[in-house]
Design an enzyme around this catalytic site. Structure first.
Site, PDB file in Angstrom:
ATOM      1  N   TYR A  59       0.822  -1.218   0.000  1.00 12.62           N
ATOM      2  CA  TYR A  59       0.000   0.000   0.000  1.00 12.62           C
ATOM      3  C   TYR A  59       0.852   1.262   0.000  1.00 12.62           C
ATOM      4  O   TYR A  59       0.450   2.285  -0.563  1.00 12.62           O
ATOM      5  CB  TYR A  59      -1.020  -0.028   1.158  1.00 12.62           C
ATOM      6  CG  TYR A  59      -2.134  -0.981   0.827  1.00 12.62           C
ATOM      7  CD1 TYR A  59      -3.152  -0.607  -0.046  1.00 12.62           C
ATOM      8  CD2 TYR A  59      -2.119  -2.281   1.308  1.00 12.62           C
ATOM      9  CE1 TYR A  59      -4.140  -1.499  -0.410  1.00 12.62           C
ATOM     10  CE2 TYR A  59      -3.107  -3.188   0.949  1.00 12.62           C
ATOM     11  CZ  TYR A  59      -4.116  -2.788   0.087  1.00 12.62           C
ATOM     12  OH  TYR A  59      -5.085  -3.675  -0.289  1.00 12.62           O
ATOM     13  N   GLN A  94     -15.404   3.224  -6.197  1.00 10.54           N
ATOM     14  CA  GLN A  94     -14.705   2.085  -5.580  1.00 10.54           C
ATOM     15  C   GLN A  94     -13.211   2.385  -5.548  1.00 10.54           C
ATOM     16  O   GLN A  94     -12.436   1.623  -4.976  1.00 10.54           O
ATOM     17  CB  GLN A  94     -14.936   0.823  -6.403  1.00 10.54           C
ATOM     18  CG  GLN A  94     -16.387   0.412  -6.501  1.00 10.54           C
ATOM     19  CD  GLN A  94     -16.581  -0.631  -7.591  1.00 10.54           C
ATOM     20  OE1 GLN A  94     -16.464  -1.832  -7.351  1.00 10.54           O
ATOM     21  NE2 GLN A  94     -16.872  -0.185  -8.793  1.00 10.54           N
ATOM     22  N   ASP A  97      -7.964   6.062  -5.152  1.00 16.30           N
ATOM     23  CA  ASP A  97      -7.193   7.254  -5.531  1.00 16.30           C
ATOM     24  C   ASP A  97      -8.037   8.505  -5.286  1.00 16.30           C
ATOM     25  O   ASP A  97      -9.223   8.411  -4.946  1.00 16.30           O
ATOM     26  CB  ASP A  97      -6.717   7.167  -7.005  1.00 16.30           C
ATOM     27  CG  ASP A  97      -7.877   7.195  -8.002  1.00 16.30           C
ATOM     28  OD1 ASP A  97      -8.718   8.122  -7.939  1.00 16.30           O
ATOM     29  OD2 ASP A  97      -7.939   6.305  -8.881  1.00 16.30           O
ATOM     30  N   HIS A 112     -14.689   2.117  -0.853  1.00 16.52           N
ATOM     31  CA  HIS A 112     -13.595   1.187  -0.529  1.00 16.52           C
ATOM     32  C   HIS A 112     -12.435   1.887   0.173  1.00 16.52           C
ATOM     33  O   HIS A 112     -11.327   1.354   0.200  1.00 16.52           O
ATOM     34  CB  HIS A 112     -13.105   0.473  -1.799  1.00 16.52           C
ATOM     35  CG  HIS A 112     -14.087  -0.541  -2.340  1.00 16.52           C
ATOM     36  ND1 HIS A 112     -13.983  -1.105  -3.591  1.00 16.52           N
ATOM     37  CD2 HIS A 112     -15.191  -1.102  -1.777  1.00 16.52           C
ATOM     38  CE1 HIS A 112     -14.983  -1.949  -3.778  1.00 16.52           C
ATOM     39  NE2 HIS A 112     -15.736  -1.967  -2.697  1.00 16.52           N
ATOM     40  N   GLY A 178     -16.451   2.305 -15.853  1.00 16.63           N
ATOM     41  CA  GLY A 178     -15.126   1.706 -15.670  1.00 16.63           C
ATOM     42  C   GLY A 178     -15.028   0.700 -14.543  1.00 16.63           C
ATOM     43  O   GLY A 178     -14.043   0.684 -13.810  1.00 16.63           O
ATOM     44  N   ASN A 204     -18.230   1.740 -20.285  1.00 14.82           N
ATOM     45  CA  ASN A 204     -17.064   0.901 -19.973  1.00 14.82           C
ATOM     46  C   ASN A 204     -16.314   0.586 -21.265  1.00 14.82           C
ATOM     47  O   ASN A 204     -16.883   0.652 -22.353  1.00 14.82           O
ATOM     48  CB  ASN A 204     -17.536  -0.408 -19.310  1.00 14.82           C
ATOM     49  CG  ASN A 204     -16.459  -1.055 -18.453  1.00 14.82           C
ATOM     50  OD1 ASN A 204     -15.878  -0.393 -17.589  1.00 14.82           O
ATOM     51  ND2 ASN A 204     -16.186  -2.331 -18.669  1.00 14.82           N
ATOM     52  N   LEU A 205     -15.047   0.236 -21.103  1.00 11.36           N
ATOM     53  CA  LEU A 205     -14.245  -0.087 -22.278  1.00 11.36           C
ATOM     54  C   LEU A 205     -14.864  -1.229 -23.078  1.00 11.36           C
ATOM     55  O   LEU A 205     -14.833  -1.254 -24.297  1.00 11.36           O
ATOM     56  CB  LEU A 205     -12.823  -0.478 -21.816  1.00 11.36           C
ATOM     57  CG  LEU A 205     -11.778  -0.685 -22.892  1.00 11.36           C
ATOM     58  CD1 LEU A 205     -11.568   0.579 -23.712  1.00 11.36           C
ATOM     59  CD2 LEU A 205     -10.454  -1.120 -22.258  1.00 11.36           C
ATOM     60  N   GLU A 206     -15.437  -2.186 -22.357  1.00 13.41           N
ATOM     61  CA  GLU A 206     -16.002  -3.392 -22.986  1.00 13.41           C
ATOM     62  C   GLU A 206     -17.210  -3.801 -22.140  1.00 13.41           C
ATOM     63  O   GLU A 206     -17.379  -3.288 -21.037  1.00 13.41           O
ATOM     64  CB  GLU A 206     -14.950  -4.508 -22.960  1.00 13.41           C
ATOM     65  CG  GLU A 206     -14.562  -4.820 -21.525  1.00 13.41           C
ATOM     66  CD  GLU A 206     -13.183  -5.462 -21.351  1.00 13.41           C
ATOM     67  OE1 GLU A 206     -12.526  -5.764 -22.346  1.00 13.41           O
ATOM     68  OE2 GLU A 206     -12.815  -5.641 -20.184  1.00 13.41           O
TER      69      GLU A 206
HETATM   70  P1  OAD Z   1     -11.546  -3.998 -12.416  1.00 12.33           P
HETATM   71  O1  OAD Z   1     -10.081  -4.043 -12.705  1.00 12.33           O
HETATM   72  O2  OAD Z   1     -12.194  -5.248 -11.940  1.00 12.33           O
HETATM   73  O3  OAD Z   1     -12.342  -3.529 -13.718  1.00 12.33           O
HETATM   74  C1  OAD Z   1     -11.979  -2.395 -14.443  1.00 12.33           C
HETATM   75  C2  OAD Z   1     -12.957  -2.222 -15.595  1.00 12.33           C
HETATM   76  O4  OAD Z   1     -12.592  -1.040 -16.278  1.00 12.33           O
HETATM   77  C3  OAD Z   1     -12.937  -3.365 -16.622  1.00 12.33           C
HETATM   78  O5  OAD Z   1     -14.276  -3.758 -16.937  1.00 12.33           O
HETATM   79  C4  OAD Z   1     -12.262  -2.745 -17.845  1.00 12.33           C
HETATM   80  O6  OAD Z   1     -12.791  -3.227 -19.072  1.00 12.33           O
HETATM   81  C5  OAD Z   1     -12.609  -1.291 -17.671  1.00 12.33           C
HETATM   82  N1  OAD Z   1     -11.631  -0.368 -18.280  1.00 12.33           N
HETATM   83  C6  OAD Z   1     -10.298  -0.543 -18.418  1.00 12.33           C
HETATM   84  N2  OAD Z   1      -9.752   0.522 -19.031  1.00 12.33           N
HETATM   85  C7  OAD Z   1     -10.761   1.382 -19.287  1.00 12.33           C
HETATM   86  C8  OAD Z   1     -10.842   2.664 -19.907  1.00 12.33           C
HETATM   87  N3  OAD Z   1      -9.771   3.278 -20.389  1.00 12.33           N
HETATM   88  N4  OAD Z   1     -12.063   3.252 -20.000  1.00 12.33           N
HETATM   89  C9  OAD Z   1     -13.178   2.644 -19.514  1.00 12.33           C
HETATM   90  N5  OAD Z   1     -13.157   1.436 -18.925  1.00 12.33           N
HETATM   91  C10 OAD Z   1     -11.974   0.815 -18.807  1.00 12.33           C
HETATM   92  O7  OAD Z   1     -11.786  -2.776 -11.394  1.00 12.33           O
HETATM   93  P2  OAD Z   1     -13.058  -2.466 -10.482  1.00 12.33           P
HETATM   94  O8  OAD Z   1     -14.305  -2.926 -11.133  1.00 12.33           O
HETATM   95  O9  OAD Z   1     -12.952  -1.056 -10.043  1.00 12.33           O
HETATM   96  O10 OAD Z   1     -11.584  -3.479  -4.353  1.00 12.33           O
HETATM   97  O11 OAD Z   1     -12.764  -3.399  -9.234  1.00 12.33           O
HETATM   98  C11 OAD Z   1     -13.645  -3.387  -8.143  1.00 12.33           C
HETATM   99  C12 OAD Z   1     -12.884  -3.632  -6.864  1.00 12.33           C
HETATM  100  O12 OAD Z   1     -12.105  -4.819  -6.979  1.00 12.33           O
HETATM  101  C13 OAD Z   1     -11.865  -2.559  -6.515  1.00 12.33           C
HETATM  102  O13 OAD Z   1     -12.421  -1.442  -5.868  1.00 12.33           O
HETATM  103  C14 OAD Z   1     -10.926  -3.291  -5.624  1.00 12.33           C
HETATM  104  C15 OAD Z   1     -10.798  -4.572  -6.390  1.00 12.33           C
HETATM  105  O14 OAD Z   1     -10.451  -5.704  -5.681  1.00 12.33           O
HETATM  106  C16 OAD Z   1     -10.880  -3.484  -3.226  1.00 12.33           C
HETATM  107  O15 OAD Z   1      -9.677  -3.395  -3.200  1.00 12.33           O
HETATM  108  C17 OAD Z   1     -11.727  -3.615  -1.999  1.00 12.33           C
END
Ligand code: OAD
Length: 238
Positions: A59, A94, A97, A112, A178, A204-206
């Site tokens: 961290y 979530q 940052d 979070h 995202g 979202n990207l996808e």
């Molecule tokens: P993920 O890494 O699971 O998902 C990120 C999403 O963003 C994916 O669906 C990508 O396709 C999308 N993405 C990537 N680049 C992008 C871009 N340039 N524009 C738009 N979308 C984009 O991250 P989170 O869903 O935030 O929790 O993860 C949820 C939680 O899981 C986090 O808060 C963290 C993690 O474990 C804790 O640490 C408690």
């Protein structure tokens, strides 16, 4: 898109994808954080009890890294929406940052936790923190050496859930930006919002894991699709 004059209350859920183009790693993409580090080693209370140095170092590195990054066009667009939207608005993030805030957004809730806070487990206060925790510095409030990152680990309860569910109950529009839809309870917000009658939109990207739950989805990089959507919302509302 629903008729914007019928929309007053907006809830936005953001995830790692909104900060990806600022250079902050997402969790589940190829080469993402959870491919390089095991969740069980760095992001659970058990990991912290077993090997606190490993967890604090992880961290400390993340906290240092985010301070070298800048908000991108998607964060800036949401800050503009926050400033100009006349109705209720809540950005539930979530992300740990501070890029929403550095872009200027004010109505932000960190479910979070936040990298830039240290939580004292002795006196239960949170202190602003930009440095490291590995050397076990004393809590600025009580002096105990009991600080930990103020980040919600797997197995812990996300913050301020009552406020989030209250906002979802009142939402006319729920927008998810995202996030992969892999982690609950955030991944379930779309269904809560729909049940309460909100229009639901994924940016979202996808397609995310939960994409089928959204009435509308737009796919592409956040720095393109979020500013375009904000322009649309603000011009339709004016
Ligand atoms: P993920 O890494 O699971 O998902 C990120 C999403 O963003 C994916 O669906 C990508 O396709 C999308 N993405 C990537 N680049 C992008 C871009 N340039 N524009 C738009 N979308 C984009 O991250 P989170 O869903 O935030 O929790 O993860 C949820 C939680 O899981 C986090 O808060 C963290 C993690 O474990 C804790 O640490 C408690």
């Amino acid at each position: 898109m629903p008729v914007m004059k019928d929309i007053r209350n907006i809830v936005i859920l953001s995830g790692a994808g909104i900060s990806a183009e600022s250079g902050i790693d997402t969790f589940r993409s190829e080469g993402g954080l959870w491919e390089r580090h095991r969740v069980e080693d760095v992001a659970t209370p058990e990991a912290f009890a077993r090997d606190p140095d490993l967890v604090l170092r992880f961290y400390d590195m993340r906290r240092a890294a985010i301070q070298t990054k800048e908000p991108n066009a998607a964060h800036l667009a949401l800050a503009r929406l926050d400033a100009e939207w006349p109705g209720e608005l809540l950005i539930v993030t979530q992300n740990v940052d501070d890029l929403h805030e550095r872009a200027g957004a004010e109505r932000v809730l960190h479910m979070h936790g936040e990298h830039l806070l240290a939580w004292c487990t002795a006196c239960d206060t949170r202190s602003p923190w930009t440095g490291t925790l590995i050397e076990r510095p004393p809590c600025p409030v009580c002096g105990e050496r009991a600080l930990r990152p103020d980040v919600v680990w797997f197995g812990e309860m996300p913050y301020r859930m009552d406020e989030i569910y209250a906002a979802l109950r009142e939402a006319d529009l729920f927008v998810s930006i995202g996030t992969s839809g892999a982690v609950y309870p955030a991944a379930g917000f779309v269904r809560n919002a729909r049940e309460m009658g909100a229009h639901t939109l994924e940016l979202n990207l996808e397609p995310s894991k939960g994409t089928r739950w959204f009435e509308e989805a737009r796919h592409g990089p956040a720095t393109q699709i979020v500013p375009a959507w904000v322009d649309e919302v603000l011009s339709a509302a004016s």
